[in-house]
Write a protein that holds these residues in place. Structure first.
Motif, mmCIF file in Angstrom:
data_model
loop_
_atom_site.group_PDB
_atom_site.id
_atom_site.type_symbol
_atom_site.label_atom_id
_atom_site.label_comp_id
_atom_site.label_asym_id
_atom_site.label_seq_id
_atom_site.Cartn_x
_atom_site.Cartn_y
_atom_site.Cartn_z
ATOM 1 N N UNK A 1 0.801 -1.210 0.000
ATOM 2 C CA UNK A 1 0.000 0.000 0.000
ATOM 3 C C UNK A 1 0.838 1.266 0.000
ATOM 4 N N UNK A 2 0.485 2.215 -0.855
ATOM 5 C CA UNK A 2 1.211 3.476 -0.957
ATOM 6 C C UNK A 2 2.343 3.462 -1.956
ATOM 7 N N UNK A 3 2.780 2.290 -2.412
ATOM 8 C CA UNK A 3 3.843 2.208 -3.416
ATOM 9 C C UNK A 3 3.296 2.587 -4.789
ATOM 10 N N UNK A 4 4.191 3.155 -5.617
ATOM 11 C CA UNK A 4 3.799 3.574 -6.951
ATOM 12 C C UNK A 4 4.881 3.188 -7.958
ATOM 13 N N UNK A 5 4.430 2.678 -9.086
ATOM 14 C CA UNK A 5 5.311 2.397 -10.209
ATOM 15 C C UNK A 5 4.697 2.982 -11.474
ATOM 16 N N UNK A 6 5.510 3.629 -12.291
ATOM 17 C CA UNK A 6 5.042 4.188 -13.555
ATOM 18 C C UNK A 6 6.040 3.836 -14.650
ATOM 19 N N UNK A 7 5.524 3.406 -15.786
ATOM 20 C CA UNK A 7 6.360 3.042 -16.930
ATOM 21 C C UNK A 7 5.809 3.709 -18.174
ATOM 22 N N UNK B 1 -1.914 -4.503 2.248
ATOM 23 C CA UNK B 1 -1.773 -3.080 2.529
ATOM 24 C C UNK B 1 -2.250 -2.773 3.943
ATOM 25 N N UNK B 2 -1.607 -1.792 4.578
ATOM 26 C CA UNK B 2 -2.069 -1.314 5.872
ATOM 27 C C UNK B 2 -3.355 -0.511 5.688
ATOM 28 N N UNK B 3 -4.172 -0.478 6.727
ATOM 29 C CA UNK B 3 -5.475 0.177 6.622
ATOM 30 C C UNK B 3 -5.352 1.652 6.254
ATOM 31 N N UNK B 4 -4.307 2.319 6.737
ATOM 32 C CA UNK B 4 -4.192 3.760 6.504
ATOM 33 C C UNK B 4 -3.495 4.097 5.183
ATOM 34 N N UNK B 5 -3.007 3.094 4.473
ATOM 35 C CA UNK B 5 -2.260 3.350 3.245
ATOM 36 C C UNK B 5 -3.171 3.489 2.030
#
Length: 285
Positions: free
Chosen positions: A69-75, A98-102
């Motif tokens: 959760x909260x991770x981002x990948x862009x290609x 994922x964590x609840x707050x993410x």
């Protein structure tokens, strides 16, 4: 339509109890090969030697080993007019709980293909752990005579570990444009109690893997009979319209589905592009 390089700004993920990643990569191909690239960890690009007769090859790597959760990948993939390219992820993408707050994990792929150009996007499966939350998009912009073969696959839960995907968020969207006109918009969205929503007869039933295979090109309709001959049974189907050939498959066994999708993609790339029916070696690792 312009097919110039587009650079994405690096954004900071929402605050979390843990460090989160915001990786991006861009690769651009000209008729002479790779002309430009950008990579920001944990997104990396490799350029192994391909087989004789294949398109120039790029392999994407996520060096953090998985996403949460909260991770981002862009290609961003750019194929200039008259060029050709094949892009393959190194391995299956793992999406952890994922964590609840993410915020959800975000995976965004954008493909621009110029006049007379050809692109293969041969994504390996994304494995969704229970309680993972994912928003994934694939956007493709093609010139009127450009061609693209793209595939993506989802695996719901770690079956080998006895895990089922009971709850979470799946938002998986495709947008394909030709000459600036939207020709296909497709979104799968399931949130919350997947055990009841997703397993219902109007959902996926007993399927634990879902795959989509798309060919976009002016001659897409010519391959509909071939596509329909590749599969039998209620878990698969193919259709063609507006310069698109779309195959959708589901199965209870992810490994079996992976083999079927790889075989179908190999047969189609051979028929359409004149390439080997054997996929790039990295697909079998």
């Amino acid at each position: 339509m312009s097919y110039m390089t587009v650079q994405r700004a690096i954004t900071v993920p929402p605050k979390s109890r843990h460090q989160r990643v915001d990786g991006r990569a861009m690769v651009a191909f000209s008729p002479r090969g790779v002309r430009d690239m950008i990579q920001v960890a944990p997104a990396r690009l490799l350029f192994p030697d391909g087989r004789e007769g294949d398109f120039p090859l790029a392999v994407t790597v996520t060096t953090c080993g998985g996403l949460t959760g909260g991770d981002r990948l862009a290609l961003d993939i750019i194929v200039d007019p008259g060029a050709a390219a094949t892009i393959v992820p190194q391995a299956a993408e793992k999406l952890y709980r994922a964590l609840d707050e993410d915020e959800p994990t975000r995976i965004d792929t954008r493909i621009s293909i110029g006049a007379g150009a050809t692109c293969e996007w041969l994504a390996q499966e994304a494995i969704l752990f229970d309680r993972s939350r994912m928003r994934r998009t694939l956007e493709a912009d093609l010139a009127p005579d450009a061609r693209m073969l793209a595939m993506e696959m989802l695996v719901l839960g770690r079956g080998a570990m006895g895990e089922i995907y009971a709850s979470g968020l799946i938002h998986d969207a495709w947008r394909i444009r030709c000459d600036g006109r939207l020709v296909w918009a497709d979104t799968l969205h399931v949130e919350g109690d997947f055990a009841s929503q997703g397993r219902a007869p109007f959902g996926f039933g007993d399927a634990t893997a879902i795959a989509t295979l798309v060919y976009a090109g002016p001659d897409a309709g010519d391959y509909l009979d071939l596509a329909r001959s590749l599969f039998e049974g209620p878990g698969s189907g193919a259709t063609s319209f507006d310069g698109l050939l779309i195959l959708r498959l589901t199965a209870a066994d992810p490994q079996a589905l992976r083999k079927d999708v790889m075989r179908a993609a190999g047969i189609l790339r051979a028929a359409i592009f004149g390439l080997s029916p054997t996929m790039p070696t990295i697909c079998y690792c």
